[in-house]
Design an enzyme around this catalytic site. Structure first.
Site, PDB file in Angstrom:
ATOM      1  N   THR A  62       1.077  -4.280   4.362  1.00  0.00           N
ATOM      2  CA  THR A  62       0.769  -4.569   5.765  1.00  0.00           C
ATOM      3  C   THR A  62       0.088  -5.912   5.978  1.00  0.00           C
ATOM      4  OG1 THR A  62      -1.354  -3.401   5.665  1.00  0.00           O
ATOM      5  CG2 THR A  62       0.592  -2.122   6.314  1.00  0.00           C
ATOM      6  N   ASP A  63      -0.557  -6.473   4.940  1.00  0.00           N
ATOM      7  CA  ASP A  63      -1.346  -7.689   5.147  1.00  0.00           C
ATOM      8  C   ASP A  63      -0.512  -8.845   5.674  1.00  0.00           C
ATOM      9  OD1 ASP A  63      -3.682  -6.480   4.439  1.00  0.00           O
ATOM     10  OD2 ASP A  63      -3.908  -7.487   2.502  1.00  0.00           O
ATOM     11  N   THR A  76       0.822  -1.214   0.000  1.00  0.00           N
ATOM     12  CA  THR A  76       0.000   0.000   0.000  1.00  0.00           C
ATOM     13  C   THR A  76       0.851   1.257   0.000  1.00  0.00           C
ATOM     14  OG1 THR A  76      -1.769  -1.157   1.160  1.00  0.00           O
ATOM     15  CG2 THR A  76      -1.792   1.236   1.285  1.00  0.00           C
TER      16      THR A  76
END
Length: 315
Positions: free
Chosen positions: A98-99, A18
């Protein structure tokens, strides 16, 4: 303005995420595309960053981290090891979605020597968001990697002005800048590196199965048929194995598949507690959450030897 002090050299490894994302024109503001912007563009969005450290950067991947694979972990590991071997480099910053950031961080925690700081960071908002958090996170990560206080703390992560140790890092929320948390402060971090001498060409397949009311045992058979060498069971309570799964797990063990009990809950799954693990030939995760237990089991299988002893090195 020069202070007369040499700036440490920090090397950036960009993998997408992201932090490098842009809004999806077809999403009406509700969606974005990760991993679009190159690392040079991300650095240009943080003016004055080179006052903290001498910077170098390379783009090694351009992924949405939901698509990260164990093969990609090996790519990141190889690039990180190359950079750490450069005596002119004082620390590493890895830009990551971030996942699965906590998974990559834990994988590196187990596979890097820990002699120089390695700091992962990302963003909850894409780069073209009017209040993008990526630039501040990037600045914080470079500052931490350049700081003597990060020496000897192992792999770290920085998000939302907060640092975390990889061992206890967890993405706890789907939204908000405070999406991450940790059971311990970053100052409790320490290097692990028990697999710092391991350089596998591939990692063994380990699947993760969720325990839930009515979970069919055919899931176990399907994983074994698909080539899994290990299974991590994210079970209810204290790692409670459904009775209906027992025959399928016995078949899996008969095929040499490692079985590791973990829990959906916080807290440890203790060996021989709530199950006769020694009789069944099962492993236990201790206080490792299922996703991290999977990584530990993959490395234990890649390394060979007694897997439960490998897992018990974690505190």
């Amino acid at each position: 303005m020069s202070t007369g002090m040499a700036r440490p050299r920090i090397h950036l490894l960009a993998t997408g995420g992201t932090i490098a994302g842009e809004a999806d024109p077809a999403g009406d503001g509700a969606r974005y595309r990760a991993g679009v912007r190159p690392v040079e563009q991300l650095l240009a969005a943080v003016p004055g960053l080179d006052a903290t450290a001498e910077l170098s950067a390379e783009q090694i991947l351009a992924l949405d981290s939901k698509d990260m694979t164990p093969a990609d972990w090996l790519t990141i590991l190889a690039a990180t090891r190359r950079a750490l071997a450069d005596t002119t480099i004082a620390g590493i910053v890895i830009l990551h979605g971030t996942d699965t950031l906590e998974e990559t961080a834990y994988f590196l925690h187990l596979t890097l020597p820990g002699d120089k700081p390695v700091v992962l960071t990302g963003a909850m908002r894409p780069a073209d968001h009017p209040e993008a958090d990526g630039p501040a996170n990037l600045r914080a990560a470079v500052c931490l990697a350049a700081s003597p206080s990060a020496q000897g703390k192992g792999v770290l992560a920085v998000m939302n002005r907060t640092a975390y140790p990889a061992r206890w890092l967890c993405k706890a929320r789907t939204h908000g800048l405070d999406a991450f948390e940790s059971a311990r402060p970053w100052t409790d971090g320490r290097p692990d590196g028990r697999c710092a001498d391991l350089s596998p060409a591939t990692l063994p397949r380990v699947d993760l199965l969720m325990g839930y009311a009515g979970a069919p045992p055919e899931l176990v058979d399907a994983c074994v048929a698909g080539g899994a060498r290990g299974l991590v069971l994210a079970l209810t309570g204290h790692g409670s194995v459904p009775a209906a799964w027992q025959p399928a797990l016995a078949r899996a063990r008969g095929h040499g598949v490692a079985i590791l009990r973990a829990s959906r809950c916080a807290g440890p799954v203790d060996h021989n507690a709530n199950a006769d693990d020694d009789r069944e030939g099962w492993l236990t995760a201790g206080d490792l959450p299922p996703a991290k237990a999977r990584i530990a089991l993959m490395l234990a299988l890649a390394r060979g030897g007694e897997a439960q002893s490998f897992l018990q090195l974690e505190e």
